[in-house]
Design a protein around this motif. Sequence first.
Motif, PDB file in Angstrom:
ATOM      1  N   UNK A 153       0.802  -1.219   0.000  1.00 21.06           N
ATOM      2  CA  UNK A 153       0.000   0.000   0.000  1.00 21.06           C
ATOM      3  C   UNK A 153       0.832   1.264   0.000  1.00 21.06           C
ATOM      4  N   UNK A 154       2.062   1.186   0.494  1.00 21.39           N
ATOM      5  CA  UNK A 154       2.914   2.385   0.572  1.00 21.39           C
ATOM      6  C   UNK A 154       3.461   2.786  -0.782  1.00 21.39           C
ATOM      7  N   UNK A 155       3.841   1.795  -1.598  1.00 17.33           N
ATOM      8  CA  UNK A 155       4.434   2.133  -2.899  1.00 17.33           C
ATOM      9  C   UNK A 155       3.476   1.823  -4.053  1.00 17.33           C
ATOM     10  N   UNK A 214      10.049   2.947   4.734  1.00 14.37           N
ATOM     11  CA  UNK A 214      11.316   2.875   4.004  1.00 14.37           C
ATOM     12  C   UNK A 214      11.064   2.878   2.494  1.00 14.37           C
ATOM     13  N   UNK A 215      10.059   2.132   2.054  1.00 15.25           N
ATOM     14  CA  UNK A 215       9.757   2.072   0.633  1.00 15.25           C
ATOM     15  C   UNK A 215       9.243   3.390   0.088  1.00 15.25           C
ATOM     16  N   UNK A 216       8.385   4.052   0.862  1.00 12.95           N
ATOM     17  CA  UNK A 216       7.850   5.340   0.415  1.00 12.95           C
ATOM     18  C   UNK A 216       8.970   6.365   0.275  1.00 12.95           C
ATOM     19  N   UNK A 338       2.646  14.287   3.757  1.00  8.75           N
ATOM     20  CA  UNK A 338       2.393  13.664   2.463  1.00  8.75           C
ATOM     21  C   UNK A 338       3.091  14.401   1.316  1.00  8.75           C
ATOM     22  N   UNK A 339       3.343  15.680   1.481  1.00  5.83           N
ATOM     23  CA  UNK A 339       4.034  16.406   0.421  1.00  5.83           C
ATOM     24  C   UNK A 339       5.486  16.003   0.278  1.00  5.83           C
ATOM     25  N   UNK A 340       6.037  15.370   1.328  1.00  8.71           N
ATOM     26  CA  UNK A 340       7.445  14.966   1.298  1.00  8.71           C
ATOM     27  C   UNK A 340       7.617  13.459   1.179  1.00  8.71           C
ATOM     28  N   UNK A 341       6.734  12.702   1.835  1.00  5.87           N
ATOM     29  CA  UNK A 341       6.813  11.242   1.814  1.00  5.87           C
ATOM     30  C   UNK A 341       5.468  10.709   1.325  1.00  5.87           C
ATOM     31  N   UNK A 342       5.490   9.978   0.234  1.00  7.82           N
ATOM     32  CA  UNK A 342       4.249   9.509  -0.387  1.00  7.82           C
ATOM     33  C   UNK A 342       3.962   8.061   0.023  1.00  7.82           C
ATOM     34  N   UNK A 419      11.170   1.480  -9.751  1.00  4.43           N
ATOM     35  CA  UNK A 419      10.069   2.315 -10.244  1.00  4.43           C
ATOM     36  C   UNK A 419       9.846   2.125 -11.725  1.00  4.43           C
ATOM     37  N   UNK A 420       8.590   2.234 -12.101  1.00  3.98           N
ATOM     38  CA  UNK A 420       8.270   2.276 -13.529  1.00  3.98           C
ATOM     39  C   UNK A 420       8.646   3.653 -14.069  1.00  3.98           C
TER      40      UNK A 420
END
Length: 438
Positions: A153-155, A214-216, A338-342, A419-420
């Motif tokens: 869900x994070x990435x 970590x993934x985000x 959220x603006x820095x870590x998605x 990443x794609x």
Amino acid sequence: MRRIVLSFTLVLLLLLSLFSHIIFDSASNQLPVTAQFDTGDTAWMIVATALVLLMTPGLGFFYGGMVGKKNVISTMMQSFMAMVIVTVLWVVVAFGLSFGSSIGGLIGNPTDYIFFQKVSVSSVWPLAPTIPFLLFALFQAKFAIITPALVTGAFAERIRFWAYLLFMVLFILLVYTPLAHCTWHPEGLLFKMGVLDFAGGTVVHMSAGWAALAGAIFLGKRKTQNTSPARITYVLLGTGLLWFGWFGFNAGSAMGANTIAVQALGTTTVAAAAAAMAWVFLDKIWGHKPSAMGACIGSVVGLVAITPAAGYVSMPHAIFIGIFSSWVSNVMVAKFPKGKIDDALDVFSCHGVGGMVGMVLTGVFASKQVNPAITDQGLIFGETTLFFNQLVALVLVSIFAFTMSYVVFFVVNKLTPLRVSEEKEALGLDITQHGENL
């Protein structure tokens, strides 16, 4: 190159599974075991194992309904592939790493149960003496399956499919199995410290939460973050499946059809309900409309938070855990940068933070009156040892899970891009990764 690696993997698994009785024969000699199986316990644990497996497709619906329409299939596919890949990995080596003879209290010996050697229907696990050892191993497999699925869900909406599969394998081997061994093996480091984790606050939810963060951080932000949820009805369906399956998750962790299983079922029920109620009320207090998404997220937060405490706390304290965890996660979701870590679906704020709240409150409310098997009671009963141990475990697990998960993302990215491309992200993962549309 990828085709060669995949072909080699399949051929190797075919050969090893075909000749495992010869290759690993030296490790398969069993000592005589006197097992007194209970048919009621065995029947319940078969049902509980099936219930826990149901949680992963439920999670697929839960996450799939939250993402944009062009990423529903890929998101649900990630949960489905967790059932596929982790099941095989668990049988081959991961169960041994989790529950094999202890190496320094940190990891199990993988050769003990490689390809499920010595995992039979006639032997037992010491902490589950009334059910077959094979049933215990299969029950534990379902916990391993859902953990990397939670991380997705994070990435969401930006990870390559093959990179995700590689991440999942390394995450299970390097993050999940050490935590499972330390927490649930009788010789594990945290187990011997007296840390209580009834059904996976550290092993499942904290590890998934920290890996999600970590993934985000590692993958960076999506190009478009404000997408409308594809299907709110999928979220409702997924929540129902998760809640239903969670009874196997928590009540099954009693390892039998006994009073602790009933207690865990009860605390799971009321914590989830209290958390859902609290989330809806809090949304109204903050000036928002009471939403189906909010009710669903709140109930899942309550389920997460009660998981480590389910078999140790009373019903009133379960209500407190549900309401308090819902409030903490609600605030965390609102304040998360959220603006820095998605963190696309707020995995860290809900699963990670919910798991941490649950671990701490286990140290507050654990009661010998509820579960006479525990050595130390919670802080509310005037004892401090358990509360301190829970805090130590929280810090150690957080550092380990985040650091090792970040290393796993780094290594995977070196081997194959995570990443794609921007073009494929814009088109959506359903069509670019799987060639399918909703």
